[in-house]
Design an enzyme around this catalytic site. Structure first.
Site, PDB file in Angstrom:
ATOM      1  N   LEU A   1       1.068  -1.259  -0.025  1.00 30.33           N
ATOM      2  CA  LEU A   1      -0.115  -0.007   0.035  1.00 30.33           C
ATOM      3  C   LEU A   1       0.880   1.149  -0.128  1.00 30.33           C
ATOM      4  O   LEU A   1       1.816   1.285   0.764  1.00 30.33           O
ATOM      5  CB  LEU A   1      -0.863   0.198   1.332  1.00 30.33           C
ATOM      6  CG  LEU A   1      -1.987  -1.322   1.369  1.00 30.33           C
ATOM      7  CD1 LEU A   1      -2.595  -1.198   2.563  1.00 30.33           C
ATOM      8  CD2 LEU A   1      -3.042  -0.947   0.206  1.00 30.33           C
ATOM      9  N   ASP A   2       0.823   2.037  -1.200  1.00 30.00           N
ATOM     10  CA  ASP A   2       1.668   3.281  -1.021  1.00 30.00           C
ATOM     11  C   ASP A   2       1.638   4.018   0.264  1.00 30.00           C
ATOM     12  O   ASP A   2       0.647   4.470   0.606  1.00 30.00           O
ATOM     13  CB  ASP A   2       1.162   3.914  -2.261  1.00 30.00           C
ATOM     14  CG  ASP A   2      -0.014   4.766  -2.232  1.00 30.00           C
ATOM     15  OD1 ASP A   2      -0.995   4.001  -2.575  1.00 30.00           O
ATOM     16  OD2 ASP A   2      -0.322   5.896  -1.838  1.00 30.00           O
ATOM     17  N   ASP A   3       2.683   4.801   0.340  1.00 28.85           N
ATOM     18  CA  ASP A   3       2.819   5.451   1.714  1.00 28.85           C
ATOM     19  C   ASP A   3       2.714   6.966   1.216  1.00 28.85           C
ATOM     20  O   ASP A   3       3.349   7.940   2.081  1.00 28.85           O
ATOM     21  CB  ASP A   3       4.086   5.084   2.539  1.00 28.85           C
ATOM     22  CG  ASP A   3       5.421   5.490   1.672  1.00 28.85           C
ATOM     23  OD1 ASP A   3       6.545   5.378   2.020  1.00 28.85           O
ATOM     24  OD2 ASP A   3       5.251   5.551   0.306  1.00 28.85           O
TER      25      ASP A   3
ATOM     26  N   GLY B   1      -2.176   8.155  -1.082  1.00 26.40           N
ATOM     27  CA  GLY B   1      -2.678   7.934  -2.463  1.00 26.40           C
ATOM     28  C   GLY B   1      -4.147   7.539  -2.271  1.00 26.40           C
ATOM     29  O   GLY B   1      -4.721   7.207  -1.274  1.00 26.40           O
TER      30      GLY B   1
END
Length: 398
Positions: A164-166, A169
């Protein structure tokens, strides 16, 4: 006796002996032991019973052979029953063993599960609520990241481990929306920016917020339950008020009916009284007129309802007294002195020596003269009304 007859006789003997043995030869261990110990007595008893019933003298040796044969049959039956019970017992023990083994397996699985749960709860310091929240959060994280639930733990990094992008987003936004929907909470943007990047940090943030939401939900549920109870009480009270109102209406209707009946009854009585008065008063007037003509020595034409006894008919004080007595005799009534004075038929007055022209009420004082009667002060109509009422009262009393 030929061979055929002899054979038939032995067959009958066998049948009779077996019938006798059927009464005692139940295939049990106790019966077997008893019969084996008393063979000769049993032979004698069987032979005796056959003789008593048929008069036939049975061959004791033949009877003994039948008894021995029956004993062997009993042994075989007992042995078969023992073998059957042994098989059943083995089967029962086998089933008990299988049940015990099954219970042992289930208990082992339960203990293993309990140990696993205990190990799992250690991560949350034994906090069961926090552990349950983690399991729900783990399911959400697995759905959003596409990894297996077993691969999600407290140390898992949202970006590095769960992909999961940090950078906050769309994936993180979707994650937070899923969390908000699942736990029915709200995660403000300014708080979301300060949440850590591991699952444990996310759980530490969510736990107090979810607890607060649960407590508020519980309080709200209690409040709603209390409101419901209050509404139910008010409904019961309203029902009670309705019942009281209906009861009051019933009472009011009953009272109105009673008053109507009383009014109708009073009207009937008034009508009856008016009718009676209309019928009785003329008769009374005729008799009263005769009395007035006779006592006052006047013409009948002078006497009418509006005639005043003193002013029109010339009655004096003594005439009032005599009129009262004549009326009492004619109409069979009693006119007390007090009533006679009250209606103005007559009254006792006297004159004193000091005031000869002044009238005074009767007194018991010895210094006064004997009383004089004042003339009547009423009309024929008033006297007629009094007499009618008096007769009416007397009739009602009777």
């Amino acid at each position: 006796m030929n061979e055929s007859e002899k054979e038939y006789q032995l067959k009958i003997l066998d049948m009779a002996a077996n019938l006798c043995l059927d009464k005692i030869a139940t295939p049990t261990d106790e019966n077997l032991i008893f019969m084996e110990s008393n063979v000769d007595k049993i032979v004698w008893d069987v032979a005796t019973e056959i003789y008593q019933q048929s008069g036939f003298k049975a061959d004791l040796a033949r009877v003994r052979d039948i008894v021995i044969s029956r004993l062997e049959k009993m042994r075989y039956q007992i042995q078969l029953e023992a073998e059957r019970k042994a098989v059943e017992e083995v089967k029962r023990l086998s089933e008990l063993q299988e049940q015990a083994e099954q219970k042992a397996v289930e208990e082992a699985e339960r203990l293993a599960e309990l140990r696993e749960q205990a190990e799992f709860l250690k991560q949350f310091d034994g906090n069961k609520n926090k552990a349950e929240i983690f399991l729900k959060l783990r399911r959400i994280l697995a759905e959003e990241s596409g990894v297996d639930e077993e691969d999600v733990n407290l140390d898992s990094h949202l970006a590095d481990d769960l992909a999961l992008d940090d950078t906050w987003g769309l994936q993180i936004l979707d994650l937070f929306m899923a969390i908000e929907n699942e736990f029915e909470i709200e995660i403000p943007d300014y708080e979301a920016e300060n949440i850590g990047l591991t699952v444990g940090e996310l759980l530490d943030y969510l736990y107090p917020k979810i607890n607060d939401a649960i407590e508020k939900a519980v309080e709200e549920a209690k409040r709603l339950a209390e409101l419901q109870k209050q509404a139910e009480r008010e409904a019961v009270e309203a029902k009670g008020l309705n019942e009281l109102q209906e009861q009051a209406q019933r009472i009011a209707r009953a009272e109105a009916k009673r008053l109507t009946e009383l009014r109708e009854q009073a009207e009937r009585k008034a009508a009856e009284e008016a009718k009676r008065e209309a019928e009785l008063k003329p008769e009374i007037f005729i008799k009263l007129k005769e009395i007035l003509v006779e006592e006052l020595v006047v013409e009948a034409e002078q006497v009418n309802l509006d005639s005043h006894l003193a002013d029109n008919l010339g009655a004096d004080g003594l005439d009032g007294w005599e009129l009262a007595m004549a009326i009492e005799n004619e109409f069979e009534i009693e006119i007390p002195d007090g009533e006679a004075e009250k209606i103005g038929l007559f009254s006792y007055y006297y004159k004193t020596n000091s005031s000869p022209n002044r009238l005074w009420l009767v007194s018991t004082s010895e210094s006064f003269q004997l009383p004089n009667y004042c003339p009547p002060t009423l009309t024929v109509r008033e006297l007629l009304d009094y007499i009618y009422q008096k007769i009416n009262d007397t009739t009602k009393t009777e």
